[in-house]
Design a protein around this motif. Sequence first.
Motif, PDB file in Angstrom:
ATOM      1  N   ILE A  26       0.876  -1.186   0.000  1.00  0.00           N
ATOM      2  CA  ILE A  26       0.000   0.000   0.000  1.00  0.00           C
ATOM      3  C   ILE A  26       0.908   1.229   0.000  1.00  0.00           C
ATOM      4  CG2 ILE A  26      -0.097   0.243   2.516  1.00  0.00           C
ATOM      5  CD1 ILE A  26      -3.036   0.885   2.355  1.00  0.00           C
ATOM      6  N   THR A  27       0.379   2.374  -0.367  1.00  0.00           N
ATOM      7  CA  THR A  27       1.186   3.602  -0.237  1.00  0.00           C
ATOM      8  C   THR A  27       1.428   3.864   1.250  1.00  0.00           C
ATOM      9  OG1 THR A  27      -0.880   4.813  -0.403  1.00  0.00           O
ATOM     10  CG2 THR A  27       0.515   4.773  -2.382  1.00  0.00           C
ATOM     11  N   PHE A  32      -4.648   5.574   3.924  1.00  0.00           N
ATOM     12  CA  PHE A  32      -5.821   4.770   3.556  1.00  0.00           C
ATOM     13  C   PHE A  32      -6.899   4.862   4.643  1.00  0.00           C
ATOM     14  CE2 PHE A  32      -8.349   0.899   3.174  1.00  0.00           C
ATOM     15  CZ  PHE A  32      -8.637   0.898   1.819  1.00  0.00           C
ATOM     16  N   LEU A  33      -6.487   4.754   5.915  1.00  0.00           N
ATOM     17  CA  LEU A  33      -7.478   4.803   7.003  1.00  0.00           C
ATOM     18  C   LEU A  33      -8.126   6.196   7.085  1.00  0.00           C
ATOM     19  CD1 LEU A  33      -8.963   3.370   9.252  1.00  0.00           C
ATOM     20  CD2 LEU A  33      -6.983   3.615  10.723  1.00  0.00           C
ATOM     21  N   LYS A  34      -7.325   7.219   6.808  1.00  0.00           N
ATOM     22  CA  LYS A  34      -7.882   8.582   6.787  1.00  0.00           C
ATOM     23  C   LYS A  34      -8.973   8.711   5.722  1.00  0.00           C
ATOM     24  CE  LYS A  34      -4.875  12.270   8.174  1.00  0.00           C
ATOM     25  NZ  LYS A  34      -3.993  13.322   7.680  1.00  0.00           N
ATOM     26  N   LYS A  35      -8.731   8.066   4.574  1.00  0.00           N
ATOM     27  CA  LYS A  35      -9.735   8.098   3.497  1.00  0.00           C
ATOM     28  C   LYS A  35     -10.995   7.368   3.927  1.00  0.00           C
ATOM     29  CE  LYS A  35      -6.817   8.648  -0.527  1.00  0.00           C
ATOM     30  NZ  LYS A  35      -5.829   7.802  -1.177  1.00  0.00           N
ATOM     31  N   LEU A  36     -10.835   6.228   4.621  1.00  0.00           N
ATOM     32  CA  LEU A  36     -12.021   5.491   5.095  1.00  0.00           C
ATOM     33  C   LEU A  36     -12.824   6.344   6.079  1.00  0.00           C
ATOM     34  CD1 LEU A  36     -10.727   1.839   5.765  1.00  0.00           C
ATOM     35  CD2 LEU A  36     -11.906   2.695   3.743  1.00  0.00           C
ATOM     36  N   VAL A  37     -12.123   7.138   6.883  1.00  0.00           N
ATOM     37  CA  VAL A  37     -12.816   8.028   7.833  1.00  0.00           C
ATOM     38  C   VAL A  37     -13.558   9.107   7.046  1.00  0.00           C
ATOM     39  CG1 VAL A  37     -12.480   9.761   9.653  1.00  0.00           C
ATOM     40  CG2 VAL A  37     -11.224   7.603   9.758  1.00  0.00           C
ATOM     41  N   ALA A  38     -12.870   9.691   6.062  1.00  0.00           N
ATOM     42  CA  ALA A  38     -13.480  10.773   5.268  1.00  0.00           C
ATOM     43  C   ALA A  38     -14.708  10.271   4.517  1.00  0.00           C
ATOM     44  CB  ALA A  38     -12.453  11.335   4.301  1.00  0.00           C
ATOM     45  N   GLN A  39     -14.707   8.980   4.151  1.00  0.00           N
ATOM     46  CA  GLN A  39     -15.846   8.404   3.407  1.00  0.00           C
ATOM     47  C   GLN A  39     -16.908   7.836   4.354  1.00  0.00           C
ATOM     48  OE1 GLN A  39     -13.709   5.495   1.134  1.00  0.00           O
ATOM     49  NE2 GLN A  39     -12.833   6.987  -0.269  1.00  0.00           N
ATOM     50  N   ALA A  50      -0.362  -3.461   6.665  1.00  0.00           N
ATOM     51  CA  ALA A  50       0.316  -3.729   5.387  1.00  0.00           C
ATOM     52  C   ALA A  50       1.655  -4.408   5.630  1.00  0.00           C
ATOM     53  CB  ALA A  50       0.530  -2.430   4.625  1.00  0.00           C
ATOM     54  N   ASP A  51       2.030  -5.289   4.678  1.00  0.00           N
ATOM     55  CA  ASP A  51       3.361  -5.916   4.757  1.00  0.00           C
ATOM     56  C   ASP A  51       4.419  -4.931   4.251  1.00  0.00           C
ATOM     57  OD1 ASP A  51       1.833  -8.132   5.360  1.00  0.00           O
ATOM     58  OD2 ASP A  51       1.881  -8.911   3.311  1.00  0.00           O
ATOM     59  N   HIS A  52       4.030  -4.159   3.217  1.00  0.00           N
ATOM     60  CA  HIS A  52       4.950  -3.172   2.641  1.00  0.00           C
ATOM     61  C   HIS A  52       4.212  -1.861   2.450  1.00  0.00           C
ATOM     62  CE1 HIS A  52       8.017  -6.057   1.402  1.00  0.00           C
ATOM     63  NE2 HIS A  52       7.025  -6.861   1.100  1.00  0.00           N
ATOM     64  N   GLN A  53       4.897  -0.758   2.744  1.00  0.00           N
ATOM     65  CA  GLN A  53       4.350   0.566   2.401  1.00  0.00           C
ATOM     66  C   GLN A  53       5.284   1.200   1.376  1.00  0.00           C
ATOM     67  OE1 GLN A  53       2.063   2.654   5.966  1.00  0.00           O
ATOM     68  NE2 GLN A  53       4.213   2.397   6.363  1.00  0.00           N
ATOM     69  N   ARG A  54       4.680   1.784   0.351  1.00  0.00           N
ATOM     70  CA  ARG A  54       5.521   2.419  -0.672  1.00  0.00           C
ATOM     71  C   ARG A  54       5.791   3.881  -0.352  1.00  0.00           C
ATOM     72  NH1 ARG A  54       1.581  -0.501  -3.254  1.00  0.00           N
ATOM     73  NH2 ARG A  54       0.457   1.363  -3.943  1.00  0.00           N
ATOM     74  N   MET A  55       4.875   4.505   0.421  1.00  0.00           N
ATOM     75  CA  MET A  55       5.065   5.917   0.796  1.00  0.00           C
ATOM     76  C   MET A  55       4.680   6.107   2.255  1.00  0.00           C
ATOM     77  SD  MET A  55       3.450   7.745  -2.540  1.00  0.00           S
ATOM     78  CE  MET A  55       3.348   9.337  -1.781  1.00  0.00           C
ATOM     79  N   GLY A  56       5.290   5.305   3.127  1.00  0.00           N
ATOM     80  CA  GLY A  56       4.982   5.398   4.556  1.00  0.00           C
ATOM     81  C   GLY A  56       5.340   6.784   5.083  1.00  0.00           C
ATOM     82  N   ARG A  57       4.469   7.306   5.936  1.00  0.00           N
ATOM     83  CA  ARG A  57       4.684   8.668   6.443  1.00  0.00           C
ATOM     84  C   ARG A  57       5.202   8.634   7.876  1.00  0.00           C
ATOM     85  NH1 ARG A  57       0.548  11.765   7.106  1.00  0.00           N
ATOM     86  NH2 ARG A  57      -1.197  10.332   6.851  1.00  0.00           N
ATOM     87  N   TRP A  64       8.683   7.303   6.197  1.00  0.00           N
ATOM     88  CA  TRP A  64       9.014   6.117   6.995  1.00  0.00           C
ATOM     89  C   TRP A  64       9.648   5.135   6.034  1.00  0.00           C
ATOM     90  CZ3 TRP A  64       9.921   4.647  11.711  1.00  0.00           C
ATOM     91  CH2 TRP A  64       9.864   3.302  12.076  1.00  0.00           C
ATOM     92  N   PHE A  65      10.914   4.853   6.248  1.00  0.00           N
ATOM     93  CA  PHE A  65      11.707   4.108   5.264  1.00  0.00           C
ATOM     94  C   PHE A  65      11.107   2.724   4.971  1.00  0.00           C
ATOM     95  CE2 PHE A  65      15.205   1.273   4.086  1.00  0.00           C
ATOM     96  CZ  PHE A  65      15.593   1.909   2.927  1.00  0.00           C
ATOM     97  N   ALA A  66      11.008   2.395   3.668  1.00  0.00           N
ATOM     98  CA  ALA A  66      10.430   1.108   3.251  1.00  0.00           C
ATOM     99  C   ALA A  66      11.522   0.047   3.166  1.00  0.00           C
ATOM    100  CB  ALA A  66       9.755   1.271   1.898  1.00  0.00           C
ATOM    101  N   LEU A  67      11.486  -0.899   4.075  1.00  0.00           N
ATOM    102  CA  LEU A  67      12.441  -2.005   4.046  1.00  0.00           C
ATOM    103  C   LEU A  67      11.954  -3.069   3.063  1.00  0.00           C
ATOM    104  CD1 LEU A  67      13.040  -2.165   7.871  1.00  0.00           C
ATOM    105  CD2 LEU A  67      14.863  -1.904   6.179  1.00  0.00           C
ATOM    106  N   PRO A  68      12.887  -3.851   2.471  1.00  0.00           N
ATOM    107  CA  PRO A  68      12.451  -4.788   1.433  1.00  0.00           C
ATOM    108  C   PRO A  68      11.555  -5.935   1.908  1.00  0.00           C
ATOM    109  CG  PRO A  68      14.839  -4.943   1.811  1.00  0.00           C
ATOM    110  CD  PRO A  68      14.346  -3.790   2.623  1.00  0.00           C
ATOM    111  N   LYS A  69      11.815  -6.475   3.128  1.00  0.00           N
ATOM    112  CA  LYS A  69      11.024  -7.653   3.544  1.00  0.00           C
ATOM    113  C   LYS A  69       9.770  -7.207   4.293  1.00  0.00           C
ATOM    114  CE  LYS A  69      15.376 -10.075   3.870  1.00  0.00           C
ATOM    115  NZ  LYS A  69      16.410  -9.330   4.577  1.00  0.00           N
TER     116      LYS A  69
END
Length: 261
Positions: A26-27, A32-39, A50-57, A64-69
């Motif tokens: 996921i990004t 994502f959870l903020k969007k669910l709240v807004a909706q 998520a197992d991986h975040q592509r744009m963790g904040r 928030w650095f994305a580690l490979p595993k």
Amino acid sequence: MTEYVIKQNQFKTKYLGNHLYHFHSITSTQTFLKKLVAQNIATPGYVVLADHQRMGRGTQGREWFALPKPQLTFSVLIQPSIPIKNFPILNILCSSLLVQIFRSFNIEAQIKWPNDVLIGGKKISGILSELVMIQSKPCLIVGVGVNIEANLDDFPPELQNKATALSMHRQDIDRMEILELFLQELEILIDEWSTDQLLLYTQACFNETWRSKYQKIEIKKEEKIIQGTIHGINSMGALEIQTENGLETIHSRSMIVDSTY
Ligand code: BTN
């Protein structure tokens, strides 16, 4: 292709995590959870994992650095009953919970104000809390990142002497167990404990794990360097430093008040 699976009632909790979105990638679980709240979809207790975040904040607009595993990255929506002015202590409370969980596995961990958890003096976990309103009631999205699986060279050079991962200390701990323990403890604390109890507990954890070890501190406040000894944290989660000129209060900027999604 479905991006996620929805899992229901998989933890031994009353309601935290009963509604879980599990993404492989996921990004950002937080976004994502903020969007669910807004909706108007998410209610207190919703968790996005998520197992991986592509744009963790991270805090203060950092990444928030994305580690490979696969790692433990999740966001949980809570509706605390304590006054909103005390919400920042929940950040430190959540760090304390992680410290207690690591210690229950015989791993020595510490809080670092305001939102980090350290093992062996290196950061293993960070917390980002964001305020959202649901039907005019203040709620928090608590985002937790724990480095689970990594070798030193999975981190960029600038993080290699500052960051660590659970696999460097123990190989036999299931990340879902950490998540379940966290949700179980958090649910009890926010639903059954009074503001005063939460405050005392958090202050005691803070004193025991950080103040006692790092008594002298130097910190930048606006453009000023403050030097002194750590006095403690106040009821708003701010750090109090005893200086030659009296008590200085340092407010955490890690709680972002944002209702614009
Ligand atoms: C920090 O130390 O700067 C806080 C890091 C918080 C990272 C977590 S990972 C799960 C959640 N989703 C995000 O995008 N950020 C938080």
